[in-house]
Scaffold this motif. Structure first.
Motif, PDB file in Angstrom:
ATOM      1  N   LEU A 179       0.793  -1.227   0.000  1.00 38.27           N
ATOM      2  CA  LEU A 179       0.000   0.000   0.000  1.00 38.27           C
ATOM      3  C   LEU A 179       0.826   1.279   0.000  1.00 38.27           C
ATOM      4  O   LEU A 179       0.328   2.330  -0.431  1.00 38.27           O
ATOM      5  CB  LEU A 179      -0.944   0.019   1.210  1.00 38.27           C
ATOM      6  CG  LEU A 179      -2.050  -1.044   1.217  1.00 38.27           C
ATOM      7  CD1 LEU A 179      -2.855  -0.943   2.501  1.00 38.27           C
ATOM      8  CD2 LEU A 179      -2.953  -0.894   0.001  1.00 38.27           C
ATOM      9  N   VAL A 180       2.052   1.229   0.474  1.00 33.13           N
ATOM     10  CA  VAL A 180       2.878   2.444   0.550  1.00 33.13           C
ATOM     11  C   VAL A 180       4.221   2.275  -0.151  1.00 33.13           C
ATOM     12  O   VAL A 180       4.579   3.067  -1.030  1.00 33.13           O
ATOM     13  CB  VAL A 180       3.106   2.869   2.024  1.00 33.13           C
ATOM     14  CG1 VAL A 180       3.972   4.132   2.081  1.00 33.13           C
ATOM     15  CG2 VAL A 180       1.774   3.110   2.726  1.00 33.13           C
ATOM     16  N   ILE A 181       4.983   1.252   0.245  1.00 32.72           N
ATOM     17  CA  ILE A 181       6.337   1.088  -0.283  1.00 32.72           C
ATOM     18  C   ILE A 181       6.325   0.807  -1.785  1.00 32.72           C
ATOM     19  O   ILE A 181       7.010   1.486  -2.568  1.00 32.72           O
ATOM     20  CB  ILE A 181       7.082  -0.046   0.459  1.00 32.72           C
ATOM     21  CG1 ILE A 181       7.113   0.228   1.961  1.00 32.72           C
ATOM     22  CG2 ILE A 181       8.495  -0.186  -0.101  1.00 32.72           C
ATOM     23  CD1 ILE A 181       7.831   1.505   2.340  1.00 32.72           C
ATOM     24  N   THR A 182       5.548  -0.199  -2.206  1.00 33.91           N
ATOM     25  CA  THR A 182       5.492  -0.550  -3.634  1.00 33.91           C
ATOM     26  C   THR A 182       4.982   0.603  -4.496  1.00 33.91           C
ATOM     27  O   THR A 182       5.592   0.928  -5.525  1.00 33.91           O
ATOM     28  CB  THR A 182       4.622  -1.807  -3.853  1.00 33.91           C
ATOM     29  OG1 THR A 182       5.173  -2.892  -3.100  1.00 33.91           O
ATOM     30  CG2 THR A 182       4.570  -2.178  -5.327  1.00 33.91           C
ATOM     31  N   PRO A 183       3.860   1.286  -4.113  1.00 37.10           N
ATOM     32  CA  PRO A 183       3.426   2.452  -4.900  1.00 37.10           C
ATOM     33  C   PRO A 183       4.473   3.551  -4.981  1.00 37.10           C
ATOM     34  O   PRO A 183       4.651   4.160  -6.045  1.00 37.10           O
ATOM     35  CB  PRO A 183       2.185   2.940  -4.144  1.00 37.10           C
ATOM     36  CG  PRO A 183       1.640   1.722  -3.497  1.00 37.10           C
ATOM     37  CD  PRO A 183       2.850   0.932  -3.098  1.00 37.10           C
ATOM     38  N   SER A 184       5.185   3.805  -3.888  1.00 32.59           N
ATOM     39  CA  SER A 184       6.206   4.855  -3.911  1.00 32.59           C
ATOM     40  C   SER A 184       7.358   4.486  -4.845  1.00 32.59           C
ATOM     41  O   SER A 184       7.906   5.357  -5.545  1.00 32.59           O
ATOM     42  CB  SER A 184       6.739   5.119  -2.498  1.00 32.59           C
ATOM     43  OG  SER A 184       7.367   3.962  -1.973  1.00 32.59           O
ATOM     44  N   SER A 202       4.679  14.751  -3.921  1.00 31.00           N
ATOM     45  CA  SER A 202       5.771  15.162  -3.032  1.00 31.00           C
ATOM     46  C   SER A 202       5.259  15.536  -1.653  1.00 31.00           C
ATOM     47  O   SER A 202       5.810  15.100  -0.633  1.00 31.00           O
ATOM     48  CB  SER A 202       6.532  16.343  -3.649  1.00 31.00           C
ATOM     49  OG  SER A 202       7.068  15.999  -4.908  1.00 31.00           O
ATOM     50  N   ILE A 203       4.182  16.337  -1.606  1.00 33.99           N
ATOM     51  CA  ILE A 203       3.620  16.759  -0.324  1.00 33.99           C
ATOM     52  C   ILE A 203       3.070  15.559   0.441  1.00 33.99           C
ATOM     53  O   ILE A 203       3.336  15.381   1.636  1.00 33.99           O
ATOM     54  CB  ILE A 203       2.512  17.807  -0.532  1.00 33.99           C
ATOM     55  CG1 ILE A 203       3.098  19.085  -1.150  1.00 33.99           C
ATOM     56  CG2 ILE A 203       1.812  18.134   0.782  1.00 33.99           C
ATOM     57  CD1 ILE A 203       2.053  20.109  -1.551  1.00 33.99           C
ATOM     58  N   PHE A 204       2.311  14.718  -0.255  1.00 31.96           N
ATOM     59  CA  PHE A 204       1.650  13.583   0.388  1.00 31.96           C
ATOM     60  C   PHE A 204       2.656  12.590   0.956  1.00 31.96           C
ATOM     61  O   PHE A 204       2.598  12.233   2.135  1.00 31.96           O
ATOM     62  CB  PHE A 204       0.724  12.888  -0.613  1.00 31.96           C
ATOM     63  CG  PHE A 204       0.021  11.683  -0.070  1.00 31.96           C
ATOM     64  CD1 PHE A 204      -1.076  11.822   0.759  1.00 31.96           C
ATOM     65  CD2 PHE A 204       0.466  10.394  -0.378  1.00 31.96           C
ATOM     66  CE1 PHE A 204      -1.726  10.703   1.274  1.00 31.96           C
ATOM     67  CE2 PHE A 204      -0.184   9.280   0.127  1.00 31.96           C
ATOM     68  CZ  PHE A 204      -1.277   9.435   0.961  1.00 31.96           C
ATOM     69  N   TYR A 205       3.602  12.152   0.131  1.00 31.13           N
ATOM     70  CA  TYR A 205       4.541  11.120   0.583  1.00 31.13           C
ATOM     71  C   TYR A 205       5.559  11.653   1.579  1.00 31.13           C
ATOM     72  O   TYR A 205       6.013  10.917   2.461  1.00 31.13           O
ATOM     73  CB  TYR A 205       5.237  10.482  -0.625  1.00 31.13           C
ATOM     74  CG  TYR A 205       4.431   9.353  -1.214  1.00 31.13           C
ATOM     75  CD1 TYR A 205       4.470   8.080  -0.659  1.00 31.13           C
ATOM     76  CD2 TYR A 205       3.615   9.556  -2.321  1.00 31.13           C
ATOM     77  CE1 TYR A 205       3.725   7.043  -1.179  1.00 31.13           C
ATOM     78  CE2 TYR A 205       2.864   8.519  -2.858  1.00 31.13           C
ATOM     79  CZ  TYR A 205       2.921   7.266  -2.279  1.00 31.13           C
ATOM     80  OH  TYR A 205       2.177   6.243  -2.796  1.00 31.13           O
ATOM     81  N   TRP A 206       5.918  12.929   1.472  1.00 34.58           N
ATOM     82  CA  TRP A 206       6.856  13.492   2.439  1.00 34.58           C
ATOM     83  C   TRP A 206       6.270  13.459   3.845  1.00 34.58           C
ATOM     84  O   TRP A 206       6.930  13.061   4.803  1.00 34.58           O
ATOM     85  CB  TRP A 206       7.216  14.924   2.052  1.00 34.58           C
ATOM     86  CG  TRP A 206       8.083  15.590   3.082  1.00 34.58           C
ATOM     87  CD1 TRP A 206       9.402  15.352   3.342  1.00 34.58           C
ATOM     88  CD2 TRP A 206       7.679  16.594   4.020  1.00 34.58           C
ATOM     89  NE1 TRP A 206       9.853  16.142   4.374  1.00 34.58           N
ATOM     90  CE2 TRP A 206       8.809  16.914   4.814  1.00 34.58           C
ATOM     91  CE3 TRP A 206       6.473  17.254   4.261  1.00 34.58           C
ATOM     92  CZ2 TRP A 206       8.764  17.862   5.819  1.00 34.58           C
ATOM     93  CZ3 TRP A 206       6.424  18.202   5.271  1.00 34.58           C
ATOM     94  CH2 TRP A 206       7.559  18.504   6.041  1.00 34.58           C
ATOM     95  N   THR A 207       4.992  13.852   3.970  1.00 37.86           N
ATOM     96  CA  THR A 207       4.357  13.856   5.290  1.00 37.86           C
ATOM     97  C   THR A 207       4.101  12.440   5.792  1.00 37.86           C
ATOM     98  O   THR A 207       4.304  12.146   6.975  1.00 37.86           O
ATOM     99  CB  THR A 207       3.033  14.636   5.243  1.00 37.86           C
ATOM    100  OG1 THR A 207       2.205  14.135   4.181  1.00 37.86           O
ATOM    101  CG2 THR A 207       3.286  16.111   5.010  1.00 37.86           C
ATOM    102  N   ILE A 208       3.653  11.543   4.907  1.00 36.51           N
ATOM    103  CA  ILE A 208       3.378  10.154   5.306  1.00 36.51           C
ATOM    104  C   ILE A 208       4.639   9.478   5.826  1.00 36.51           C
ATOM    105  O   ILE A 208       4.651   8.853   6.897  1.00 36.51           O
ATOM    106  CB  ILE A 208       2.797   9.356   4.120  1.00 36.51           C
ATOM    107  CG1 ILE A 208       1.355   9.784   3.844  1.00 36.51           C
ATOM    108  CG2 ILE A 208       2.858   7.856   4.392  1.00 36.51           C
ATOM    109  CD1 ILE A 208       0.371   9.365   4.907  1.00 36.51           C
TER     110      ILE A 208
END
Length: 323
Positions: free
Chosen positions: A214-219, A257-263
């Protein structure tokens, strides 16, 4: 008994929490009222902006493309997130904290996980769409078909709705015996794990396993997509062509950039010591401000959406003149 604590007793005399107290933000009443007004305006703007995006994409023929279809799904996710978090946040600000039932806390956590997980997948789909459009334009229409986009979105919603149940079904198996104060403005997973009296190893393993798809693979997919996009754009001979190609994905890159930086700052690389204050501020960014700025970024930096707004406004004005 203080309003901050509410318990019931099991047969083995173990005190078990039936409610949590969300501490929210410390500060004077004036400051809390000021934040209340600010977040109320942002909440109304978020709902209006995202509803506008959904309406325009649904009714404007020139926006019936994969990119705008994914943007409309992102807007649905943003509406879900902001309605899950902000109304209770406003209540907390007015009352200097607020109680939430155990079931209410689980429900809030569930819909928060659904919204955040779906946003990860939709941003990934949008990056793949831009990758195909720029790096393989001749096969774009055959790859990004309407049927493919619909199947992908349905699959994404089903996956996040089912996977998000995992934590919500595991947490009730734990014992919460006090304290019941969550120093946050919503029920997040990390504070709940910290409050549990029983062993939470199973839940931590579940979170670690679910973070990968849900997070690592999409990033990783997003990073690889944009690496290839940048490489392809730099190979374009004319500066005008490079600028035009990059402008098609610049808005999405800003949102990502904004979304993943904060997550990643909150959940992957949490800080110690100042964790509580920084975590709250960063959480505000992706739960309150990101859903608000997403439609602004996509509308102000997108000529197609601006054109659709102008057409709808003009059409509405003509209809109003004839009535």
């Amino acid at each position: 008994m203080s309003h901050k604590f509410s318990f019931f007793f099991q047969e083995n005399n173990l005190t078990v929490i039936s409610e949590f107290f969300l501490a929210g933000f410390p500060g004077s009443q004036f400051l809390r009222i000021l934040f209340f007004c600010l977040f109320l305006v942002i909440f109304c703007g978020t709902i209006c902006g995202n509803v506008l995006i959904i309406t325009l994409v649904s009714t404007s023929k020139n926006l019936h493309t994969p990119m705008y279809f994914f943007i409309s799904q992102l807007s649905i996710s943003d509406i879900l997130l902001t309605t899950d978090i902000v109304p209770n946040l406003l209540h907390i600000l007015l009352n200097n904290g607020g109680t939430i039932t155990f079931l209410g806390c689980l429900s809030q956590l569930y819909f928060f996980c659904v919204a955040e997980s779906s946003e990860c997948l939709f941003l990934t789909a949008m990056s793949y769409d831009r990758y195909v459009a720029i790096c393989d334009p001749l096969h774009y229409t055959s790859i990004m078909t309407r049927a493919f986009c619909m199947k992908f979105i349905v699959l994404c919603w089903l996956v996040v709705l089912i996977i998000s149940l995992t934590d919500s079904l595991t947490i009730p198996t734990f014992t919460f015996c006090g304290p019941n104060i969550i120093d946050h403005f919503y029920c997040d997973l990390i504070p709940l794990i910290e409050l549990a009296c029983s062993d939470t190893f199973i839940l931590q393993v579940e979170v670690f396993v679910l973070v990968v798809p849900l997070v690592i693979t999409p990033s990783i997919i997003i990073i690889l997509s944009y690496a290839k996009i940048i490489f392809s754009v730099l190979r374009i001979p004319s500066s005008t062509g490079r600028q035009k190609a990059f402008s098609t994905c610049s808005s999405h890159l800003i949102v990502v950039s904004i979304f993943y930086w904060t997550i990643f700052s909150v959940y992957v690389f949490p800080t110690k010591g100042e964790m509580l204050i920084i975590s709250k501020i960063l959480s505000l960014l992706y739960t309150v401000f990101t859903p608000f700025i997403n439609p602004i970024i996509y509308s102000l930096r997108n000529k197609d959406i601006r054109k659709a707004v102008q057409e709808k406004t003009k059409k509405h004005s003509i209809i109003k003149l004839h009535t």
